[in-house]
Design an enzyme around this catalytic site. Sequence first.
Site, PDB file in Angstrom:
ATOM      1  N   ASP A  62     -19.803 -75.620  35.179  1.00 61.95           N
ATOM      2  CA  ASP A  62     -19.467 -74.713  36.283  1.00 61.95           C
ATOM      3  C   ASP A  62     -18.435 -75.338  37.221  1.00 61.95           C
ATOM      4  O   ASP A  62     -17.598 -74.646  37.804  1.00 61.95           O
ATOM      5  CB  ASP A  62     -20.726 -74.323  37.056  1.00 61.95           C
ATOM      6  CG  ASP A  62     -21.522 -75.524  37.545  1.00 61.95           C
ATOM      7  OD1 ASP A  62     -21.521 -76.561  36.842  1.00 61.95           O
ATOM      8  OD2 ASP A  62     -22.151 -75.427  38.613  1.00 61.95           O
ATOM      9  N   THR A  63     -18.471 -76.664  37.340  1.00 60.68           N
ATOM     10  CA  THR A  63     -17.473 -77.352  38.163  1.00 60.68           C
ATOM     11  C   THR A  63     -16.089 -77.263  37.526  1.00 60.68           C
ATOM     12  O   THR A  63     -15.076 -77.097  38.224  1.00 60.68           O
ATOM     13  CB  THR A  63     -17.860 -78.831  38.355  1.00 60.68           C
ATOM     14  OG1 THR A  63     -19.167 -78.904  38.945  1.00 60.68           O
ATOM     15  CG2 THR A  63     -16.854 -79.549  39.247  1.00 60.68           C
TER      16      THR A  63
END
Length: 433
Positions: A62-63
């Site tokens: 997700d980063t």
Amino acid sequence: MAAHIALIAHDNKKDALVNFVQQHKSLFSRYDLIATGQTGELVRNKTGLAVDTVFSGPLGGDTQIATQIIDGTIAAVIFLIDPLYAQPHEPDIRTLLRLCEVYNVPLAINLATAKAVIKLLGKTKTGHLIFNPVAGQGNVERELDLIKEHLQSEINLKITFTSAEVNVTDQAKEIVKRIKQANEQSDGEGDSFIIASGGDGTVSGVAAALVNTGIPLGIIPRGTANAFSVALGIPTQIPGACQTINRGITKVVDTALCNDIPMLLLAGVGFEAEMVEKADRELKNNLGVMAYIFAGIQQAREQELFEAHIEIDSETTTMEASAITIANAAPPTSVFAQGAGQVSFTDGLLDITVASSQTALQGLQVVTNLFTSALSKNPSDNENVLHLYGESIKVTTSPPQKIVVDGEIIGTTPVEVKCLPKSLNIFAPVENS
């Protein structure tokens, strides 16, 4: 706009996301997909769509997607969350929520909002850019960045690069196939089109795949002569050409077949073919459009008369000629097509100009006269110039003469050209629409 859709799902929502993508496969196929590890694999295996995968959620996938939001490559994020049973190791939506708010990126967190997001995306037009990286003499990276700068705020831009190993018409045909498949499965709100960026060879090759498809063609000229763009009044600078595409105004024009090869501009027999052959890639790289003038002067000293049998709509004429040009469209600089002073690309007819100069001096007079005709848009009055019209034309010569079609040598006579009325849909400036 950006071309990627990001897909993320908590464990209990992965099947729901996969099924959602499958249900709306035609729309998702128009975008580049990026997803966290396992989610991406599931979507790829179930739908057959291409998906770029980043790390799984627990490992920071997700980063990685958050970084792409900051970079401006994400058009929308679909993150199906499990509000009741989310596990500690699963991605946290709060970071993505903040970034989507800051960068104005749509974010869906359940199926209802996901439907709203894809409805919005479905109304966005997709432009498939076929980009020739060796066209012209400019800075290729800067030119591509400029195109993105002017188009991506308005359309979903997908880029394909040409290469020496793959025929550009085949590349365009594959995109046409995908567009037709997507259109059959959608409501047609977000129509797709193709953009050709390069010289006349690139434009002609792409256009050949679009004849009689109804799919619009955008043109961003970056070649040496850019004859087709000039003939149609399309700006030859990138910002202006992109603005023409963004306006979305189209015009239906004629094309032609020359010995069964698609033709946008013209076929030249004799002088023009020899001139184009002399203006090779090295000369064009060094001199630009002046290469054609240099080659033309050289050819004027060498060109000889040949016997031509010209059949127009079943009527045959025999004469001596030094140049025969059969034009569907032509800019003023294509002087040997200017027997009528201008060439119409919407009348369903071919313009035939025959020059029969016997000496270099007569040849120079013919060129000067035809150029004057182009500037004044009045027919030539030179006794060594004949102008004719027809829906189809066949030329045989003795001895055989080289043939050039849209800037490419295709062989020698005989040559047969047939007009294909109203067969190509192009983005055109307002004054030419």
